[in-house]
Design a protein around this motif. Structure first.
Motif, PDB file in Angstrom:
ATOM      1  N   MET A   1       0.850  -1.203   0.000  1.00  0.00           N
ATOM      2  CA  MET A   1       0.000   0.000   0.000  1.00  0.00           C
ATOM      3  C   MET A   1       0.879   1.245   0.000  1.00  0.00           C
ATOM      4  O   MET A   1       1.847   1.337   0.748  1.00  0.00           O
ATOM      5  N   ALA A   2       0.539   2.213  -0.830  1.00  0.00           N
ATOM      6  CA  ALA A   2       1.324   3.445  -0.923  1.00  0.00           C
ATOM      7  C   ALA A   2       1.220   4.241   0.371  1.00  0.00           C
ATOM      8  O   ALA A   2       0.194   4.245   1.047  1.00  0.00           O
ATOM      9  N   THR A   3       2.311   4.918   0.706  1.00  0.00           N
ATOM     10  CA  THR A   3       2.338   5.762   1.897  1.00  0.00           C
ATOM     11  C   THR A   3       1.328   6.891   1.773  1.00  0.00           C
ATOM     12  O   THR A   3       1.186   7.511   0.718  1.00  0.00           O
ATOM     13  N   GLN A   4       0.597   7.148   2.858  1.00  0.00           N
ATOM     14  CA  GLN A   4      -0.359   8.255   2.918  1.00  0.00           C
ATOM     15  C   GLN A   4       0.031   9.156   4.088  1.00  0.00           C
ATOM     16  O   GLN A   4       0.243   8.671   5.203  1.00  0.00           O
ATOM     17  N   LEU A   5       0.126  10.448   3.845  1.00  0.00           N
ATOM     18  CA  LEU A   5       0.448  11.392   4.906  1.00  0.00           C
ATOM     19  C   LEU A   5      -0.824  12.053   5.433  1.00  0.00           C
ATOM     20  O   LEU A   5      -1.716  12.395   4.647  1.00  0.00           O
ATOM     21  N   PRO A   6      -0.933  12.239   6.752  1.00  0.00           N
ATOM     22  CA  PRO A   6      -2.107  12.912   7.310  1.00  0.00           C
ATOM     23  C   PRO A   6      -2.260  14.324   6.758  1.00  0.00           C
ATOM     24  O   PRO A   6      -1.298  15.094   6.728  1.00  0.00           O
ATOM     25  N   LYS A  47       4.532  15.691   8.179  1.00  0.00           N
ATOM     26  CA  LYS A  47       5.719  15.020   7.647  1.00  0.00           C
ATOM     27  C   LYS A  47       6.266  14.051   8.684  1.00  0.00           C
ATOM     28  O   LYS A  47       6.558  14.453   9.811  1.00  0.00           O
ATOM     29  N   PRO A  48       6.449  12.790   8.322  1.00  0.00           N
ATOM     30  CA  PRO A  48       7.033  11.856   9.288  1.00  0.00           C
ATOM     31  C   PRO A  48       8.508  12.157   9.521  1.00  0.00           C
ATOM     32  O   PRO A  48       9.188  12.744   8.666  1.00  0.00           O
ATOM     33  N   ALA A  49       8.998  11.743  10.666  1.00  0.00           N
ATOM     34  CA  ALA A  49      10.426  11.822  10.919  1.00  0.00           C
ATOM     35  C   ALA A  49      11.162  10.939   9.914  1.00  0.00           C
ATOM     36  O   ALA A  49      10.650   9.901   9.482  1.00  0.00           O
ATOM     37  N   ASP A  50      12.333  11.379   9.520  1.00  0.00           N
ATOM     38  CA  ASP A  50      13.241  10.640   8.635  1.00  0.00           C
ATOM     39  C   ASP A  50      12.754  10.563   7.194  1.00  0.00           C
ATOM     40  O   ASP A  50      13.257   9.749   6.417  1.00  0.00           O
ATOM     41  N   MET A  51      11.809  11.403   6.799  1.00  0.00           N
ATOM     42  CA  MET A  51      11.409  11.479   5.394  1.00  0.00           C
ATOM     43  C   MET A  51      11.916  12.791   4.809  1.00  0.00           C
ATOM     44  O   MET A  51      11.665  13.863   5.365  1.00  0.00           O
ATOM     45  N   LEU A  52      12.637  12.707   3.702  1.00  0.00           N
ATOM     46  CA  LEU A  52      13.097  13.894   3.004  1.00  0.00           C
ATOM     47  C   LEU A  52      11.928  14.587   2.309  1.00  0.00           C
ATOM     48  O   LEU A  52      10.978  13.922   1.888  1.00  0.00           O
ATOM     49  N   VAL A  53      12.023  15.907   2.174  1.00  0.00           N
ATOM     50  CA  VAL A  53      10.988  16.652   1.453  1.00  0.00           C
ATOM     51  C   VAL A  53      11.077  16.363  -0.039  1.00  0.00           C
ATOM     52  O   VAL A  53      10.072  16.157  -0.715  1.00  0.00           O
ATOM     53  N   PHE A  59       9.638  10.477  -0.666  1.00  0.00           N
ATOM     54  CA  PHE A  59       9.804  11.906  -0.406  1.00  0.00           C
ATOM     55  C   PHE A  59       8.425  12.525  -0.186  1.00  0.00           C
ATOM     56  O   PHE A  59       7.432  12.057  -0.737  1.00  0.00           O
ATOM     57  N   VAL A  60       8.397  13.601   0.597  1.00  0.00           N
ATOM     58  CA  VAL A  60       7.122  14.249   0.881  1.00  0.00           C
ATOM     59  C   VAL A  60       6.452  14.717  -0.411  1.00  0.00           C
ATOM     60  O   VAL A  60       5.254  14.478  -0.630  1.00  0.00           O
ATOM     61  N   LEU A  61       7.202  15.395  -1.274  1.00  0.00           N
ATOM     62  CA  LEU A  61       6.592  15.946  -2.489  1.00  0.00           C
ATOM     63  C   LEU A  61       5.945  14.855  -3.339  1.00  0.00           C
ATOM     64  O   LEU A  61       4.791  14.983  -3.763  1.00  0.00           O
ATOM     65  N   GLN A  62       6.673  13.782  -3.597  1.00  0.00           N
ATOM     66  CA  GLN A  62       6.136  12.727  -4.441  1.00  0.00           C
ATOM     67  C   GLN A  62       4.987  11.998  -3.764  1.00  0.00           C
ATOM     68  O   GLN A  62       3.991  11.641  -4.403  1.00  0.00           O
ATOM     69  N   THR A  63       5.097  11.795  -2.452  1.00  0.00           N
ATOM     70  CA  THR A  63       4.037  11.105  -1.716  1.00  0.00           C
ATOM     71  C   THR A  63       2.732  11.884  -1.763  1.00  0.00           C
ATOM     72  O   THR A  63       1.665  11.328  -2.040  1.00  0.00           O
ATOM     73  N   VAL A  64       2.812  13.209  -1.508  1.00  0.00           N
ATOM     74  CA  VAL A  64       1.600  14.035  -1.532  1.00  0.00           C
ATOM     75  C   VAL A  64       1.061  14.154  -2.950  1.00  0.00           C
ATOM     76  O   VAL A  64      -0.157  14.131  -3.176  1.00  0.00           O
ATOM     77  N   ARG A  65       1.948  14.270  -3.907  1.00  0.00           N
ATOM     78  CA  ARG A  65       1.531  14.336  -5.311  1.00  0.00           C
ATOM     79  C   ARG A  65       0.737  13.084  -5.703  1.00  0.00           C
ATOM     80  O   ARG A  65      -0.333  13.170  -6.321  1.00  0.00           O
ATOM     81  N   ASN A  66       1.239  11.922  -5.322  1.00  0.00           N
ATOM     82  CA  ASN A  66       0.535  10.672  -5.620  1.00  0.00           C
ATOM     83  C   ASN A  66      -0.763  10.548  -4.839  1.00  0.00           C
ATOM     84  O   ASN A  66      -1.771  10.054  -5.343  1.00  0.00           O
TER      85      ASN A  66
END
Length: 248
Positions: A1-6, A19-25, A37-44
Motif C-alpha cells: 500500500m502506498a504511503t499516505q500522509l495525514p 511530515k514523518p520523521a526521517d522522510m526527506l521533502v 519523499f514528501v513531495l512525491q508522496t503528496v503528489r501521488n
C-alpha cells in the motif's frame, strides 16, 4: 500500500500535511538511495502537483506546508523569508529548563540534507534568534555517567529566523541539547532513550504555524499533536497531552 500522509489542512491553493520523521521533502544529492519523499508522496496521494515553500529537516516530524501552483508557492515563500510566519515546535531536551528565555546567537552555514555538496558556502555567521519556554520536567532514577539521576524537559521552541539546524544548535548552545540529536546532542542521553524507551529518533516536533492565507490574507493557524510514537513517549515520561500543548 502506498504511503499516505495525514492531511492537516487543504483548500484550492495549498495543503498542510504531517511530515514523518526521517522522510526527506524532496530528492537529495546526499541520500541517493532514498525512494520516498514528501513531495512525491503528496503528489501521488492527491493526484495533484505540489510545490515546497519552506524547509523541515529530515529528522524533524510535523507540519509541512505545500502549494498547489508556483504563484502560491512564491507568495508563501515570501512570508517565510521575511519572517511573517510564526513557527512552533516541541522538543525533549537534556536537563531541567528552569525558565523561559531568548537565544540570540549567530550561526554559520552548515550542510543539510538538501544541499549540493559541490556548492561553496558563505561561512560568515548569520543572525539566528529563538524563544523557548519550559512546559514540563521529569527526573528519572536512571544513572547517566557520574550522575545518579537523569533530568529532562519538554520545551516549546519558537524560531524567529530560519537557519540550518537552528533549534538543535541553539539548544546545544544553552547546554540543553535535544534528545536523539546525533550531531549536536549527547550520546549517553540518546542511548538512555533508546534503551529505556525504545526511542530512536530526534525528539523535535513541528506542532504548528501561523501565517496568512496567500490568496485571501485570512490568518491561518495550522496545528497538530505529535505523532503516536511521540505521544507514547510523553506518556511514559508522565507528560499529559493535549493539556501541555502550548498552542491551539
Amino acid at each position: 500500500m502506498a504511503t499516505q500522509l495525514p492531511i492537516l489542512y487543504r483548500d484550492e491553493a495549498m495543503v498542510a500535511v504531517y511530515k514523518p520523521a526521517d522522510m526527506l521533502v524532496h530528492r537529495s544529492f546526499r541520500s541517493p538511495g532514498e525512494t520516498e519523499f514528501v513531495l512525491q508522496t503528496v503528489r501521488n496521494q492527491l493526484c495533484q502537483h505540489v510545490f515546497p515553500v519552506h524547509r523541515l529537516d529530515r529528522p524533524t516530524a510535523g507540519v509541512m506546508v505545500l502549494a498547489f501552483n508556483s504563484e502560491v508557492a512564491r507568495l508563501l515563500t515570501e512570508q517565510f523569508t521575511v519572517g511573517e510566519v510564526s513557527k512552533h515546535y516541541l522538543a525533549v531536551t537534556r536537563g531541567h529548563v528552569g525558565e523561559a528565555g531568548y537565544i540570540d546567537y549567530p550561526l554559520t552555514v552548515e550542510d543539510d540534507d538538501y544541499d549540493d555538496p559541490r556548492t561553496s558556502k558563505n561561512k560568515e555567521p548569520q543572525e539566528a534568534k529563538t524563544s523557548y519556554s519550559p512546559l514540563a520536567q521529569v527526573t528519572l532514577s536512571i544513572p547517566v555517567g557520574r550522575y545518579p539521576e537523569a533530568r529532562y524537559s519538554l520545551v516549546h521552541l519558537q524560531p524567529h529566523t530560519g537557519r540550518q539546524h537552528q533549534l538543535r544548535r541553539h539548544m546545544k548552545h544553552i547546554f540543553h541539547p535535544i534528545v536523539g540529536d546525533t550531531t549536536h546532542g549527547e550520546g549517553r542521553h540518546n542511548r538512555l532513550f533508546r534503551d529505556h524507551f525504545n526511542w530512536h529518533r530526534l525528539a523535535l516536533f513541528a506542532i504548528g504555524m501561523r501565517l496568512s492565507h496567500p490568496l485571501t490574507g485570512v490568518p491561518l493557524s495550522l496545528t497538530t499533536l505529535p505523532d503516536e510514537d511521540a505521544m507514547t513517549l510523553f506518556s511514559k515520561l508522565g507528560w499529559n497531552f493535549p493539556a501541555l500543548m502550548p498552542i491551539n
